[in-house]
Design a protein around this motif. Structure first.
Motif, mmCIF file in Angstrom:
data_model
loop_
_atom_site.group_PDB
_atom_site.id
_atom_site.type_symbol
_atom_site.label_atom_id
_atom_site.label_comp_id
_atom_site.label_asym_id
_atom_site.label_seq_id
_atom_site.Cartn_x
_atom_site.Cartn_y
_atom_site.Cartn_z
ATOM 1 N N LYS A 160 0.728 -1.052 -0.108
ATOM 2 C CA LYS A 160 -0.080 0.031 -0.130
ATOM 3 C C LYS A 160 0.893 1.185 0.103
ATOM 4 O O LYS A 160 2.081 1.183 0.333
ATOM 5 C CB LYS A 160 -0.852 -0.125 1.244
ATOM 6 N N GLU A 161 0.213 2.331 -0.243
ATOM 7 C CA GLU A 161 1.132 3.644 -0.225
ATOM 8 C C GLU A 161 1.981 3.850 1.054
ATOM 9 O O GLU A 161 2.798 4.538 1.040
ATOM 10 C CB GLU A 161 0.297 4.917 -0.718
ATOM 11 N N ASN A 162 1.545 3.427 2.042
ATOM 12 C CA ASN A 162 2.283 3.496 3.212
ATOM 13 C C ASN A 162 2.986 2.335 3.653
ATOM 14 O O ASN A 162 3.677 1.990 4.716
ATOM 15 C CB ASN A 162 1.344 3.959 4.583
ATOM 16 N N GLN A 163 3.496 1.375 2.708
ATOM 17 C CA GLN A 163 4.091 0.346 3.124
ATOM 18 C C GLN A 163 5.366 0.299 2.310
ATOM 19 O O GLN A 163 5.230 0.563 1.018
ATOM 20 C CB GLN A 163 3.274 -0.891 2.921
ATOM 21 N N LEU A 164 6.553 -0.378 2.601
ATOM 22 C CA LEU A 164 7.834 -0.653 1.603
ATOM 23 C C LEU A 164 7.722 -2.011 1.766
ATOM 24 O O LEU A 164 7.950 -2.860 2.648
ATOM 25 C CB LEU A 164 8.872 -0.021 2.602
ATOM 26 N N LEU A 165 7.744 -2.806 0.417
ATOM 27 C CA LEU A 165 7.698 -4.336 0.563
ATOM 28 C C LEU A 165 9.099 -4.644 0.263
ATOM 29 O O LEU A 165 9.969 -4.092 -0.714
ATOM 30 C CB LEU A 165 6.737 -4.717 -0.722
ATOM 31 N N THR A 166 9.696 -5.478 0.957
ATOM 32 C CA THR A 166 11.006 -6.192 0.694
ATOM 33 C C THR A 166 10.674 -7.555 0.975
ATOM 34 O O THR A 166 9.719 -8.306 1.638
ATOM 35 C CB THR A 166 11.945 -5.739 1.789
ATOM 36 N N PHE A 171 14.921 -8.540 -2.276
ATOM 37 C CA PHE A 171 14.225 -7.605 -3.177
ATOM 38 C C PHE A 171 13.503 -6.525 -2.499
ATOM 39 O O PHE A 171 13.089 -6.695 -1.226
ATOM 40 C CB PHE A 171 13.041 -8.381 -3.962
ATOM 41 N N VAL A 172 13.733 -5.266 -2.984
ATOM 42 C CA VAL A 172 13.031 -4.133 -2.591
ATOM 43 C C VAL A 172 12.268 -3.276 -3.440
ATOM 44 O O VAL A 172 12.986 -3.233 -4.640
ATOM 45 C CB VAL A 172 14.419 -3.281 -1.951
ATOM 46 N N PHE A 173 11.109 -2.834 -3.131
ATOM 47 C CA PHE A 173 10.323 -2.089 -4.138
ATOM 48 C C PHE A 173 9.954 -1.075 -3.942
ATOM 49 O O PHE A 173 8.909 -0.533 -3.235
ATOM 50 C CB PHE A 173 8.919 -3.095 -4.584
ATOM 51 N N PRO A 174 10.874 -0.022 -4.161
ATOM 52 C CA PRO A 174 10.722 1.613 -3.767
ATOM 53 C C PRO A 174 9.860 2.006 -5.042
ATOM 54 O O PRO A 174 9.177 3.202 -4.719
ATOM 55 C CB PRO A 174 11.880 2.185 -3.781
ATOM 56 N N LEU A 175 9.610 1.467 -5.981
ATOM 57 C CA LEU A 175 8.702 1.970 -6.984
ATOM 58 C C LEU A 175 9.251 3.326 -7.475
ATOM 59 O O LEU A 175 8.276 4.252 -7.361
ATOM 60 C CB LEU A 175 7.596 1.754 -6.928
ATOM 61 N N ILE A 191 19.647 3.863 -4.893
ATOM 62 C CA ILE A 191 19.144 3.125 -3.536
ATOM 63 C C ILE A 191 19.849 2.039 -3.282
ATOM 64 O O ILE A 191 20.388 1.493 -2.211
ATOM 65 C CB ILE A 191 17.617 2.988 -3.352
ATOM 66 N N ALA A 192 19.854 1.041 -4.314
ATOM 67 C CA ALA A 192 20.463 -0.268 -4.285
ATOM 68 C C ALA A 192 22.003 -0.104 -4.057
ATOM 69 O O ALA A 192 22.449 -0.876 -3.008
ATOM 70 C CB ALA A 192 20.320 -1.064 -5.735
ATOM 71 N N PHE A 193 22.637 0.847 -4.460
ATOM 72 C CA PHE A 193 24.047 0.766 -4.371
ATOM 73 C C PHE A 193 24.279 1.407 -2.905
ATOM 74 O O PHE A 193 25.050 0.827 -2.106
ATOM 75 C CB PHE A 193 24.723 1.775 -5.276
ATOM 76 N N LEU A 194 23.333 2.248 -2.339
ATOM 77 C CA LEU A 194 23.724 2.762 -1.008
ATOM 78 C C LEU A 194 23.337 1.772 0.127
ATOM 79 O O LEU A 194 24.086 1.592 0.949
ATOM 80 C CB LEU A 194 22.549 3.992 -1.069
ATOM 81 N N SER A 236 17.307 -5.484 -6.567
ATOM 82 C CA SER A 236 17.702 -6.808 -5.873
ATOM 83 C C SER A 236 19.194 -6.701 -5.432
ATOM 84 O O SER A 236 20.046 -6.287 -6.409
ATOM 85 C CB SER A 236 17.228 -8.011 -6.749
ATOM 86 N N LEU A 237 19.724 -7.473 -4.281
ATOM 87 C CA LEU A 237 20.850 -7.500 -3.877
ATOM 88 C C LEU A 237 20.898 -9.091 -3.971
ATOM 89 O O LEU A 237 20.421 -9.536 -2.976
ATOM 90 C CB LEU A 237 21.363 -6.918 -2.677
ATOM 91 N N THR A 238 22.240 -9.579 -4.386
ATOM 92 C CA THR A 238 22.280 -10.897 -4.289
ATOM 93 C C THR A 238 23.716 -11.199 -3.720
ATOM 94 O O THR A 238 24.736 -10.784 -4.391
ATOM 95 C CB THR A 238 22.195 -11.767 -5.735
ATOM 96 N N SER A 239 23.673 -12.315 -3.081
ATOM 97 C CA SER A 239 25.089 -12.732 -2.409
ATOM 98 C C SER A 239 25.046 -14.296 -2.481
ATOM 99 O O SER A 239 24.185 -14.861 -2.440
ATOM 100 C CB SER A 239 25.116 -12.086 -1.058
#
Lengths: 219, 826
Positions: B609-615, B627-631, B640-643, B666-669
């Motif tokens: 939702k607009e007030n949520q950050l999905l990871t 996975f992070v979805f800042p859209l 943001i991924a680099f940061l 996405s950040l993969t290790s």
């Protein structure tokens, strides 16, 4: 997981002749005490400057100092340069000529240059230019010999071999020594700091130069 | 300014319109009246409503009244070569009426040397040219003479230029022309954009007070219809195409109607062309392909074919975004999201050119989530909102190129030129010390270094009378030739010309692709199956082949990224979809078709939702991915991924591979990295404290700066990809940009071009300002951290995308170790 130890040199053997490959981008043959380097490309920066591209010349100082250091370290009977000591006859100036001549004077009769395609017209006092040189069961040339001799190993430069290590996580590229077992050519990495490289063919055996004192076999 | 033209003469224009049975539109009258008053400015009208005549009537009248004076009088700059021919035709029509003695010429990359030479000896009154060819003209020793009597400049489709370095190049060229002749009247033409005032100021210079801005009240209605595959199960998730669903497209388009099918890349256009022709064998003669890497004759053939009606469908790229005055076509298809409202409107505008008419566009999604984009776009278009175009600032590479251009041409006095350049919008913040650095760089090769004895580029020529005055010039003929060959800001890999062994040229490919071909390989290019025969002197010889191959060249081109405005609205759209499941009747087709996918997303994870950050955290085969979805659109997501990657490795040493798209990153290790630290350190990850510093060190670890530097090195003339063929020594001058980058870093870390690479990564690529505001936005959201057993529909496209970037704080040794453990050899 087996870790790679830091290893400044590695061995290669050709029908009984022992050859040492060093992370300092030199090849040493213990039996004859011959030290080989290739593709220094002195004067590359000047050549660019001549054409309006400002590259610093600091690297040439570096290159020559590294040669001094190596000679003092290995104390070879001969230093054989496998061609392309210079980048272009148009960029040779007094200053550079002086430095190179001093190098050759200091190690009189110790240095031999096999003439490379870039060395054309770069005449310098005190240097003997050779087309090729034979030693034991080895032949030193600048460009690889195309005609294969089953008994002889051709050690050459010209190619500036490079390799890329890569998985879906990471990617790194290094200069390397490379051995083409089909044609019996052993390629030296380019010694000069300002030189680029070309990727090797797949079937080559390779030794990656990870850092100044670490060489790793990749096969 | 003296008023030369009175009301009487203006009637001449009206007569011209009357003769053609046209009724001048309000904005057209406003435009020429304003011109005749001596004003300058910009005209903002949708494509296809007679902008050209609006801007041209005034200058033409003036030319007729003044009688022609020597040199070029009116200059028309257009972003695309393809536009020149049609512009010339409309001008010739008008000239027949105004004064048949007026001459018109075209000068661009396609103009023959013979014609060019003729033009310099006897310049036409009106010259139609591109930014690159204009710059080349300025690099001519005679350029002062050529432009001596220039009184009017018209810049066509300025919105296409202003957002990139070609715009910078244009601004600089204009600053020089304005400087030489204070009375030049300049008019720009632009499609509807969000910052038209800035656009005007960028062509007129900062010192120009009150540019005239003419807007029309033409409203264009746009109808977007999405093509939704019958079976959502076969819906392509990602990957290039969605070609699988070609049947749904074929059902919608009419064989007898003229149709433009827009794709986003040249590679995509080749694929779709191949597919459409295969499934419509009866239309073989009526389907054509059009993109920028095809031979110009082939492109011309297609353009004419559409005009005549012999060609019905054209699969094209942005090569047909603009102009090419086709009669408006009947159908427009957009394959894949246009990513940008302005572009979609422009493309839609290629149909129904009549005022008040409705432009229709069929949208063919290439992955499911694009339907969300379209749904959001439609809402914005209905509200009449369009994007701003950001103008790149302080492009030192373009500045250096411009200065060498002037030095090759008439020479320049640095005191005069500095003022002209600082009057450009994109160089208004040029510092004196950086200006001096540029001069030193060109004259001595750099400041912090010892003087290079052999270095030469520009040199001072002192005035014979006023011994203190000097101008900078380039004397060496070879340097001038190399510079002229490399003018331009569009950088690409070296290209190879593709020719039939019998001689006909087909177009060009990037060397990178060509070098991977083996003799006998077949590949698909220019709409044909070709067999590779040999390569000589940068020409790749081929013959037709009947074999099938799936090999299609790819070109490196500008990436298209979702605009700020659009991403904000997509977030809304996604949030909205949470409620859809209850109100299925009230939603549009796009969202309805997405319900199964969104349902799956809800089942595996969540719809934010607009007030949520999905990871989401997903482990597979020894890899662990967050996975992070800042859209926020691809570039900001990447930033943001680099940061975050940097902040993660600060907590626990590792190597990440980073992938980003418009929805998230996405950040993969390879290790069993514990991403749940995110929960405990959330405020650290969201912190804007040290943002710039952290981002800089993240960039340092990455290849991004090196990639930017590659272009900068080309534009600033450090690397010359194109060399006059006679220059035998050209291969001795080849050096990789990476090597240059390292050398500069080692010996001169204040190097302005290095600084520019950093700035471009920070400001233009990762958009630090937007990262800042999105971190602030995200810090107010509730974090959802889901461990998923399967990749969710949102995560899937990121998972299948190829390796993009790496960020690591491990030593080379440690990395080699891991690489050797699981490496692919090259």
């Amino acid at each position: 997981m087996k870790n790679i130890k830091t290893c400044p040199s590695t061995n290669f053997s050709w029908k009984g002749t022992k050859i040492e490959l060093y992370a300092s981008q030199v090849l040493f043959i213990p039996l004859t005490r011959e030290l080989l380097i290739s593709d220094v490309h002195i004067g590359k920066a000047e050549y660019f400057q001549l054409n309006g591209i400002p590259l610093t010349n600091n690297e040439d100082e570096n290159n020559i100092n590294r040669i001094y250091k190596l000679i003092n370290q290995f104390k070879p009977r001969k230093l054989v340069i496998l061609g392309d000591l210079f980048h272009s006859r148009f960029s040779l100036n007094k200053n550079l000529i002086y430095k190179v001549e001093r190098l050759f004077k200091n190690f009189k009769n110790k240095i031999e240059l096999i003439e490379g395609n870039h060395d054309k017209g770069c005449k310098i006092n005190g240097i003997s230019y050779l087309k090729e040189k034979k030693s034991l069961n080895l032949i030193f040339t600048h460009e690889p010999i195309k005609k294969k001799d089953n008994n002889k190993l051709n050690i050459c430069g010209h190619y500036h071999p490079k390799l890329i290590l890569k998985n879906n996580q990471d990617k790194l590229s290094f200069k390397c020594f490379a051995f083409d077992s089909i044609n019996n050519n052993l390629y030296l990495p380019s010694f000069g700091d300002l030189t680029g490289g070309f990727l090797c063919k797949k079937h080559f055996k390779k030794w990656a130069i990870i850092s100044e004192n670490n060489i790793v076999e990749i096969s | 300014m003296k008023k030369i033209i009175g009301k009487d003469s203006e009637n001449h224009i009206r007569k011209f319109f009357k003769k053609n049975n046209w009724h001048p539109l309000e904005f057209q009258i406003e435009a020429w009246e304003s011109y005749l008053k001596g004003e300058s400015g910009i005209i903002q009208v949708p494509t296809g409503y007679g902008k050209t005549y609006a801007a041209l009537m005034g200058p033409l009248l003036k030319l007729k009244e003044l009688k022609y004076s020597k040199g070029i009088n009116i200059l028309l700059v257009t972003p695309l070569k393809a536009l020149s021919r049609d512009l010339k035709k409309s001008i010739l029509d008008a000239i027949q009426f105004f004064d048949p003695n007026i001459t018109v010429g075209i000068r661009n990359g396609d103009t023959s040397n013979y014609i060019k030479k003729k033009q310099t000896i006897k310049p036409p009154n009106i010259l139609i040219t591109t930014p690159e060819s204009l710059t080349l003209l300025i690099a001519n020793k005679e350029s002062n003479k050529l432009f001596r009597n220039l009184f009017s400049i018209i810049i066509d489709e300025w919105h296409e230029l202003m957002g990139c370095k070609r715009g910078n190049q244009c601004e600089l060229a204009l600053s020089w022309l304005r400087g030489n002749n204070k009375n030049i009247q300049i008019w720009g033409m632009s499609a509807t954009i969000g910052n038209i005032e800035e656009a005007a100021s960028s062509i007129l210079g900062l010192s120009f007070k009150k540019p005239k801005i003419i807007k029309s009240n033409i409203v264009k209605n746009i109808e977007i219809k999405s093509i939704i595959p019958n079976n959502i199960g076969t819906f392509p998730w990602s990957g290039h195409l969605g070609i699988k669903s070609h049947k749904s497209l074929l059902k919608e388009i009419d064989k007898d109607k003229s149709t433009l099918i827009f794709t986003n890349t040249r590679n995509q256009s080749e694929r779709w062309f191949q597919c459409l022709r295969y499934f419509n064998p009866d239309m073989e003669q009526n389907i054509a392909l059009h993109h920028g890497s095809l031979d110009k004759e082939a492109r011309k053939y297609v353009e004419e074919g559409v005009k005549e009606g012999s060609i019905k469908w054209v699969v094209c790229t942005s090569s047909l975004d603009l102009g090419v005055d086709f009669q408006p076509v009947d159908q427009i298809v957009q394959i894949g999201s246009a990513k940008n409202i302005g572009r979609l409107i422009q493309r839609a505008g290629r149909s129904a050119h009549k005022p008040g008419g409705i432009s229709k566009i069929l949208f063919m999604p290439t992955n499911a989530l694009e339907l969300l984009e379209i749904s959001a776009m439609r809402k914005l278009i209905n509200k009449g909102i369009t994007e701003k175009i950001n103008i790149p600032e302080l492009s030192y590479d373009v500045l250096l190129q411009h200065l060498v251009t002037l030095a090759c041409g008439p020479g320049f006095d640095p005191r005069i030129e500095k003022e002209r350049i600082k009057n450009c919008l994109s160089f208004r913040n040029l510092k004196d010390e950086d200006w001096q650095w540029c001069l030193d760089f060109l004259e001595y090769g750099g400041r912090c270094l010892k003087a290079y004895p052999k270095y030469k580029k520009i040199e001072k020529i002192y005035d014979s009378i006023n011994k203190k005055d000097f101008t900078y010039t380039v004397r060496d003929k070879t340097l001038i030739r190399i510079h002229k060959y490399n003018i331009g800001t569009i950088t690409s890999d070296k290209s190879v010309i593709v020719k039939y062994i019998k001689g006909k040229s087909l177009g060009s490919l990037e060397e990178n692709f060509a070098s991977k071909l083996k003799i006998g390989d077949t590949f698909f290019f220019a709409g044909k199956m070709l067999e590779f025969i040999k390569i000589r002197d940068m020409i790749l010889y081929v013959k037709n082949s009947s074999q099938k191959s799936s090999m299609i060249p790819a070109w490196i081109g500008g990436q298209m990224v979702i605009s700020d405005l659009l991403s904000k609205n997509i977030r809304k759209e996604i949030s909205l979809t949470n409620n859809l499941f209850d109100y299925k009747e009230f939603i549009n087709e796009e969202l309805k078709s997405l319900l199964p996918i969104l349902g799956k997303q809800k089942e595996i994870s969540n719809i934010p939702k607009e007030n949520q950050l999905l990871t989401e955290i997903y482990s597979f085969n020894g890899f662990k991915t967050l996975f992070v979805f800042p859209l926020e659109g691809k570039f900001v997501n990447e930033g943001i991924a680099f940061l975050w990657a940097l902040r993660f490795v600060n907590l626990n040493k590792t190597t990440f591979s980073i992938t980003a798209n418009d929805f998230g990153f996405s950040l993969t290790s390879t290790e069993n990295y514990d991403f749940s630290v995110l929960n405990n350190y959330l405020s650290y990850f969201m912190s804007i404290k040290n943002l710039e510093k952290d981002l800089e060190s993240a960039i340092n670890f990455s290849e991004l700066t090196k990639n930017k530097f590659k272009n900068i090195a080309q534009i600033s003339g450090l690397i010359n990809n194109n060399n006059p063929s006679k220059l035998k020594t050209s291969n001795q001058l080849s050096i990789s940009s990476n090597l240059l980058f390292e050398v500069f870093n080692k010996y001169e870390n204040n190097h302005l071009l290095l600084k520019q690479s950093y700035e471009e990564v920070k400001k233009q690529q990762l958009e630090i300002d937007r990262i800042n505001s999105s971190l602030q936005r995200m810090s107010k959201l509730d974090l959802i951290l889901n461990k998923t057993e399967y990749p969710s529909p949102f995560a899937f496209p990121l998972l299948v995308e190829r390796l993009n970037n790496t960020l690591s704080n491990e030593t080379i040794e440690e990395r080699v170790n891991k690489l050797i453990k699981s490496y692919e050899k090259y």
